[in-house]
Design a protein around this motif. Structure first.
Motif, PDB file in Angstrom:
ATOM      1  N   ARG A   1       1.060   4.036  -3.024  1.00 40.00           N
ATOM      2  CA  ARG A   1       0.784   5.468  -2.756  1.00 40.00           C
ATOM      3  C   ARG A   1       1.978   6.310  -3.179  1.00 40.00           C
ATOM      4  O   ARG A   1       1.825   7.394  -3.733  1.00 40.00           O
ATOM      5  CB  ARG A   1       0.470   5.667  -1.274  1.00 40.00           C
ATOM      6  CG  ARG A   1      -0.952   5.221  -0.942  1.00 40.00           C
ATOM      7  CD  ARG A   1      -1.334   5.558   0.481  1.00 40.00           C
ATOM      8  NE  ARG A   1      -2.749   5.259   0.695  1.00 40.00           N
ATOM      9  CZ  ARG A   1      -3.237   4.683   1.766  1.00 40.00           C
ATOM     10  NH1 ARG A   1      -2.438   4.337   2.767  1.00 40.00           N
ATOM     11  NH2 ARG A   1      -4.536   4.453   1.881  1.00 40.00           N
TER      12      ARG A   1
ATOM     13  N   HIS B   1      -0.523   6.245  -6.934  1.00 34.62           N
ATOM     14  CA  HIS B   1      -1.824   5.605  -7.075  1.00 34.62           C
ATOM     15  C   HIS B   1      -2.670   5.905  -5.836  1.00 34.62           C
ATOM     16  O   HIS B   1      -2.146   6.191  -4.763  1.00 34.62           O
ATOM     17  CB  HIS B   1      -1.658   4.086  -7.215  1.00 34.62           C
ATOM     18  CG  HIS B   1      -0.764   3.703  -8.354  1.00 34.62           C
ATOM     19  ND1 HIS B   1      -1.035   4.023  -9.656  1.00 34.62           N
ATOM     20  CD2 HIS B   1       0.430   3.043  -8.380  1.00 34.62           C
ATOM     21  CE1 HIS B   1      -0.077   3.567 -10.438  1.00 34.62           C
ATOM     22  NE2 HIS B   1       0.836   2.977  -9.680  1.00 34.62           N
ATOM     23  N   ARG B   2      -3.985   5.829  -6.007  1.00 31.37           N
ATOM     24  CA  ARG B   2      -4.890   6.054  -4.877  1.00 31.37           C
ATOM     25  C   ARG B   2      -5.408   4.692  -4.419  1.00 31.37           C
ATOM     26  O   ARG B   2      -6.079   3.988  -5.187  1.00 31.37           O
ATOM     27  CB  ARG B   2      -6.050   6.940  -5.314  1.00 31.37           C
ATOM     28  CG  ARG B   2      -6.847   7.503  -4.155  1.00 31.37           C
ATOM     29  CD  ARG B   2      -7.471   8.830  -4.550  1.00 31.37           C
ATOM     30  NE  ARG B   2      -8.491   8.681  -5.566  1.00 31.37           N
ATOM     31  CZ  ARG B   2      -9.795   8.558  -5.307  1.00 31.37           C
ATOM     32  NH1 ARG B   2     -10.229   8.572  -4.057  1.00 31.37           N
ATOM     33  NH2 ARG B   2     -10.664   8.434  -6.267  1.00 31.37           N
ATOM     34  N   VAL B   3      -5.081   4.313  -3.212  1.00 32.98           N
ATOM     35  CA  VAL B   3      -5.530   3.026  -2.675  1.00 32.98           C
ATOM     36  C   VAL B   3      -6.923   3.226  -2.084  1.00 32.98           C
ATOM     37  O   VAL B   3      -7.117   4.034  -1.188  1.00 32.98           O
ATOM     38  CB  VAL B   3      -4.549   2.501  -1.611  1.00 32.98           C
ATOM     39  CG1 VAL B   3      -5.053   1.183  -1.037  1.00 32.98           C
ATOM     40  CG2 VAL B   3      -3.167   2.312  -2.222  1.00 32.98           C
TER      41      VAL B   3
ATOM     42  N   VAL C   1      -7.122  -0.685  -5.968  1.00 26.58           N
ATOM     43  CA  VAL C   1      -6.273   0.460  -6.270  1.00 26.58           C
ATOM     44  C   VAL C   1      -6.870   1.207  -7.435  1.00 26.58           C
ATOM     45  O   VAL C   1      -7.221   0.604  -8.446  1.00 26.58           O
ATOM     46  CB  VAL C   1      -4.851  -0.027  -6.668  1.00 26.58           C
ATOM     47  CG1 VAL C   1      -3.966   1.157  -6.991  1.00 26.58           C
ATOM     48  CG2 VAL C   1      -4.254  -0.863  -5.559  1.00 26.58           C
TER      49      VAL C   1
ATOM     50  N   VAL D   1       0.841  -1.203   0.000  1.00 24.84           N
ATOM     51  CA  VAL D   1       0.000   0.000   0.000  1.00 24.84           C
ATOM     52  C   VAL D   1       0.878   1.255   0.000  1.00 24.84           C
ATOM     53  O   VAL D   1       0.651   2.200  -0.763  1.00 24.84           O
ATOM     54  CB  VAL D   1      -0.947  -0.014   1.220  1.00 24.84           C
ATOM     55  CG1 VAL D   1      -1.587   1.354   1.431  1.00 24.84           C
ATOM     56  CG2 VAL D   1      -2.014  -1.084   1.049  1.00 24.84           C
TER      57      VAL D   1
END
Lengths: 229, 278
Positions: free
Chosen positions: B231, B235-237, B260, B227
């Motif tokens: 990030r 990327h947006r988790v 994700v 995670v």
């Protein structure tokens, strides 16, 4: 471009397509030299004439051995211009191989004689004249075969027609009484020249004639390939 | 690369297949060409690749290195896979040692290792198609043109196509793909060009464009690290589900765990289902 040239020659040899033109060449040479013995210069001049359609056919067979899809892949990979040049060069290499066979063949079957009377050409001069006569025939024959190839004609029928018309036309239009001998490559004129005295100016003229004819045929080939691309 | 007012017909008196087609594809972009059978998708791709010269109009800005995968690989050739690919690598300008390395790499990646010594005509359609893919990738192309690349490929190889596309895009190249099997969902960031009546039209991006949801399964012990890394990469988790819990929506049935949302420049989801965020 060398890799493409080698790939095309390998395809020509490995598919066995090289066999038929080679056999045809041996048959016409066997027929030619089976009729009697002649001095080297004269014999080689006629040999170049009978090999002309064989070399053209060999070129067509070589270029047609490659599937159309692979020719397009080669075009994308090396560029259209190089793809065309590689094809013609591969055909020239194959033609030179056949010419080598044609130069050696008469010595194997006793088809040539040395000088008989004083003033006859020596064997070495006869060989050089023979090499010259065959080399003059190679570019026009290769270009005739290229014009008859599937990449130009698009179909087997048109290809055979171009080949037959070109082969017969080169002989008929080259006859001594022809009104338009310049329409054909000078293979008949060269054969006549090697049978008699050959001044340097005549040799130069015939060479220029063959090159000019080849240049026109090459321009036609390039234009036709571009228009079909 | 730009196609400007491209007209094309195959015969002097034939009908025009392309009638003033205009299209532009920038570096790092992928476009999927859609349309009915026989509408001119392959023709458009071949014009873009430089296989066919347009009758009128022009193509500008085509990268120097183009990889083209035709719809049908020309397998009727008397060479083994290794010989053919090495020759194609050399034709693409690779020195002998590099060509050998590139062939080894792509033969391995595409699962062709056991076919190295097999002659091309003896290959199945799918395996021959993989050879077609390999020859296009031996030297990374600035423009990769794929004509129905999924045709005949097995499930594993189909998954590989988006990977190849991504590699070309990451290196700053462009990719043009035709598709009539609905495999476009595998390229969620792709622009969609539709060929109809000799013209190319582009579907306008819909709302929510630019993002796709990727479900990823990772070992429980590596969740925190993964995670954090995702990030860090921008990327947006969207969430993390514990293992064993079945997915609560119809998106990938095999149940990925962390969700994700991945930004895709200039892209939109290929399927509305991709927009579901848990």
């Amino acid at each position: 471009m060398t890799a493409l040239l080698r790939l095309r020659l390998a395809g020509f040899l490995r598919t066995g397509r090289a066999v038929a033109p080679l056999l045809a060449g041996l048959v016409v040479l066997g027929t030619l030299y089976g009729g009697g013995r002649a001095q080297a210069g004269e014999a080689y001049g006629v040999s170049a004439v009978v090999l002309f359609p064989v070399l053209a056919w060999q070129t067509k067979v070589l270029l047609d051995a490659e599937p159309d899809g692979q020719r397009r892949l080669a075009q994308v990979t090396v560029g259209a211009r190089r793809e065309r040049i590689a094809g013609l060069l591969a055909a020239v290499v194959a033609a030179l191989g056949t010419v080598a066979v044609a130069l050696v063949f008469p010595w194997l079957v006793g088809g040539v004689t040395g000088p008989v009377e004083p003033g006859d050409r020596s064997i070495a001069v006869g060989l050089l004249l023979g090499l010259w006569a065959h080399l003059l025939a190679v570019p026009p024959a290769v270009l005739l075969g290229a014009l008859a190839s599937r990449a130009c004609t698009g179909s087997a029928g048109y290809g055979v027609a171009v080949l037959a018309l070109g082969g017969v036309g080169a002989v008929v239009l080259g006859l001594s009484g022809s009104a338009v001998p310049w329409l054909a490559p000078p293979i008949m004129a060269t054969a006549r020249a090697t049978a008699g005295a050959l001044p340097a100016t005549t040799a130069a003229l015939l060479t220029v004639w063959a090159m000019a004819w080849s240049a026109v045929a090459l321009a036609g080939y390039v234009w036709w390939r571009r228009s079909r691309m | 690369m730009r196609l400007e007012n491209v007209w094309l017909r195959y015969h002097r008196r034939g009908s025009w297949v392309l009638r003033g087609a205009d299209a532009e594809l920038g570096a790092g972009e992928v476009a999927v060409v859609l349309g009915r059978n026989g509408v001119g998708k392959s023709t458009l791709l071949q014009v873009a690749a430089g296989v066919i010269r347009p009758g009128r109009g022009r193509v500008t800005g085509r990268p120097a290195r183009v990889g083209w995968v035709p719809e049908r690989f020309p397998a009727d050739q008397p060479f083994t896979v290794a010989h053919y690919l090495t020759a194609m690598g050399r034709m693409a300008g690779l020195p002998p040692s590099e060509a050998g390395r590139a062939v080894d790499t792509w033969v391995e990646r595409l699962g062709l290792a056991r076919f190295r010594g097999v002659r091309l005509p003896e290959l199945s359609k799918g395996t021959a198609q993989k050879v077609g893919l390999a020859q296009a990738m031996l030297r990374r192309p600035g423009l990769l043109v794929l004509d129905e690349p999924w045709e005949g490929l097995d499930a594993t190889a189909r998954e590989l196509v988006p990977e190849l596309v991504d590699e070309v895009l990451t290196a700053g190249g462009s990719v043009l793909v035709s598709d009539h099997r609905g495999e476009v969902a595998r390229l969620p960031g792709a622009r969609r060009w539709t060929v109809a009546d000799g013209l190319v039209t582009e579907e306008a991006p819909s709302g929510g464009a630019g993002f796709a949801v990727v479900e990823v399964e990772v070992a429980a012990a590596r969740v925190a690290g993964t995670v954090a890394r995702l990030r860090a990469e921008g990327h947006r988790v969207l969430g993390v589900r514990p293992g064993g819990e079945p997915p609560d929506d119809p998106v990938p049935p095999d149940g990925g765990r962390p969700d994700v949302r991945e930004p895709v420049p200039g892209a939109r989801p290929a399927d509305p289902a991709d927009e579901v965020v848990r």
